[in-house]
Design a protein around this motif. Sequence first.
Motif, PDB file in Angstrom:
ATOM      1  N   GLY A  67       0.821  -1.208   0.000  1.00  0.00           N
ATOM      2  CA  GLY A  67       0.000   0.000   0.000  1.00  0.00           C
ATOM      3  C   GLY A  67       0.854   1.257   0.000  1.00  0.00           C
ATOM      4  N   GLU A  68       0.323   2.255   0.700  1.00  0.00           N
ATOM      5  CA  GLU A  68       1.002   3.551   0.750  1.00  0.00           C
ATOM      6  C   GLU A  68       2.214   3.490   1.679  1.00  0.00           C
ATOM      7  N   SER A  77       7.943   1.031  -1.577  1.00  0.00           N
ATOM      8  CA  SER A  77       6.769   0.484  -2.258  1.00  0.00           C
ATOM      9  C   SER A  77       7.132  -0.792  -3.000  1.00  0.00           C
TER      10      SER A  77
END
Length: 349
Positions: A67-68, A77
């Motif tokens: 995710g973020e 990431s």
Amino acid sequence: MNAEFLGALEDLEREKGIEKEVLLEAIESALISAYRRNFGSAQNVSVRIDREDGEPHVYAQKEVVAGEVTDHLLQISLEEARAIAPGALEGDIVELEVTPKSFGRIAAQTAKQVIVQRIREAERGIIFEEFSGREGDIVSGLVHRTEHRVVYLDVGRAEAVMMPNEQVPGEVLRPGERVRAYVTEVKKTTKGPQIYVSRSHPGLIKRLFELEVPEIHDGVVEIKAIAREAGSRTKVAVWAANPDVDPVGACIGPKKARVQAIVQEIRGEKLDIVRWDPDPAVLVANALSPAQTVGVTLDPILRLARVVVPDNQLSLAIGKEGQNARLAARLTGWKVDIRSESQVEDGEW
């Protein structure tokens, strides 16, 4: 840091016995702290030194998140991670090289500090191993200094300590003077091995006899017991299994050469060498040498030896301030009560 640095580590491994790989791992651990200290980074990092060219490399360790990314110092990431490691999955740790341009200088300074520290630790370990195996042995050293009545001896690669209670009463040891001392204990401390020695220990007498008398060193003559009042008088009981061997004569040596060498080392301390005997009565009589005895009666329950001596031998048997009788008791393990023939006749017992 370069290939010459690796060559220097190999030289250290040969000369000091410190494994090259152990040194490299220690330097890598120290470089992590040096990086954080100098570059103020809160990220997880590892440092590896190239085993081919000796160059250090710093890697930031980041967790792969699908995710973020909420913490760019600790996370990466999934897309970025796969650009570095195509098979990366969520939760994996990937490494990105973040070696600063100026890191080589810091690495060299850190490596030097680590190497110096490890060499010092290795030398301390070698010295400890050398002297821990010599507890109960004699060392020869130069008097280095005296501080607060504590004498320090230079015994080669180390310094030995002689506490006041291990010194001979009245003996003055001057700086630069060479003396022998008995190693009582070797301790490992943060500052290196601490070697404790003694000049008053009975073990010093035993080891001196082993050095000066070949028959004792070879086991032909055996020291059965020693009683010592350092600086004043020592009694030594010796025995030989072979009846053809004179244990006392062997210890005295031709023209008293052997015993005189020992007496010289202990600065003129009186030394009585007596024949040990399995019969306690005979042993007590021998132990009272140089006094002659008329008879010895033993009380096994009290472990008391009642000794009769000629009138003219009473003071000699007792000794100055009772020293001769006291040492005889310690040598034999029997309490000694001495009376003259006249006292016995007068019914003192």
